[in-house]
Design an enzyme around this catalytic site. Structure first.
Site, PDB file in Angstrom:
ATOM      1  N   CYS A  46      52.213  27.712  46.137  1.00 46.83           N
ATOM      2  CA  CYS A  46      52.452  29.025  45.523  1.00 46.83           C
ATOM      3  C   CYS A  46      53.055  28.883  44.128  1.00 46.83           C
ATOM      4  O   CYS A  46      52.744  29.654  43.218  1.00 46.83           O
ATOM      5  CB  CYS A  46      53.375  29.853  46.408  1.00 46.83           C
ATOM      6  SG  CYS A  46      52.683  30.233  48.025  1.00 46.83           S
ATOM      7  N   ASP A 139      39.230  53.085  37.243  1.00 46.58           N
ATOM      8  CA  ASP A 139      39.079  54.275  38.083  1.00 46.58           C
ATOM      9  C   ASP A 139      39.877  54.179  39.375  1.00 46.58           C
ATOM     10  O   ASP A 139      39.760  55.029  40.253  1.00 46.58           O
ATOM     11  CB  ASP A 139      37.598  54.519  38.405  1.00 46.58           C
ATOM     12  CG  ASP A 139      36.947  53.334  39.112  1.00 46.58           C
ATOM     13  OD1 ASP A 139      37.625  52.316  39.341  1.00 46.58           O
ATOM     14  OD2 ASP A 139      35.741  53.431  39.426  1.00 46.58           O
TER      15      ASP A 139
END
Length: 213
Positions: A46, A139
């Site tokens: 990570c 959008d």
């Protein structure tokens, strides 16, 4: 992923982050967005992923993309881990990452967005967050999703490549072929079907080659 399909409006959730409380749609504004999750803070894979994301942040910003990360750790852990990520990148530890990290310690978002990896569990037997990527359009609809197991780190150059493809093909009758890349010196062909309603215009991709199909 369960409950979230391509074309769906992305949830307008509220969350605590390293940049303060955010509401997802307000955070995105009119930009494209990338939400990517990781299993746990302070873990080696990570750390390399968020380090790579930080190094590529200017490239995503150039494309009008806002980035936000998520894990099931708390804000205190996120802030402490940030120093490790910046040290991995050989940057000053006093600096912030160029994107916020969501604290999802109760796993509420991870469950709602289908982010949990059933094969990877913590010491208490609870599933960890998988390595998910959600790309969201201006959008607020989901344009693309990746789901990697916790054991496999992501290729952020590929994420950048698909952003280029998504932005190129948005609202145009075009498609990018296998292994297409924007950044190569000799542009790969872009396939398209001409349409009077969708004239071909490439302000950002002016060097791309085109092929009628």
């Amino acid at each position: 992923m369960p409950g979230l399909l391509l074309g769906d409006v992305f949830p307008n959730f509220e969350a605590e982050t390293t940049y303060g409380k955010i509401k997802m749609h307000e955070f995105l504004g009119d930009s494209w967005g990338i939400l990517f999750s990781h299993p746990r803070d302070y873990t080696p894979v990570c750390t390399t992923e968020l380090g790579r994301a930080a190094r590529l942040s200017s490239e995503f910003s150039k494309r009008g993309v806002k980035m936000i990360a998520l894990s099931i750790d708390c804000l205190e852990d996120h802030h402490g881990w940030t120093k490790d990520i910046l040290a991995y990148n050989c940057e000053e530890s006093a600096c912030l990452l160029p994107f916020p990290i969501i604290a999802d310690s109760k796993r509420e978002l991870a469950v709602a967005l289908g982010m949990l990896d059933p094969d990877e569990k913590d010491k208490d037997g609870m599933p960890l967050t998988a390595r998910c990527v959600f790309i969201i359009g201006p959008d607020k609809r989901l344009k693309l999703s990746f789901l990697y197991p916790a054991t496999t780190g992501r290729n952020f150059n590929e994420i950048l490549r698909v952003v280029d493809s998504l932005q190129l093909t948005a609202g145009r009758r075009v498609a990018t072929p296998a292994d297409w890349q924007l950044t190569t010196k000799k542009r790969d062909l872009t396939c398209f079907q001409p349409s009077k309603k969708n004239p071909i215009s490439f302000p950002f991709w002016s060097s791309s080659s085109l092929k009628t199909v």
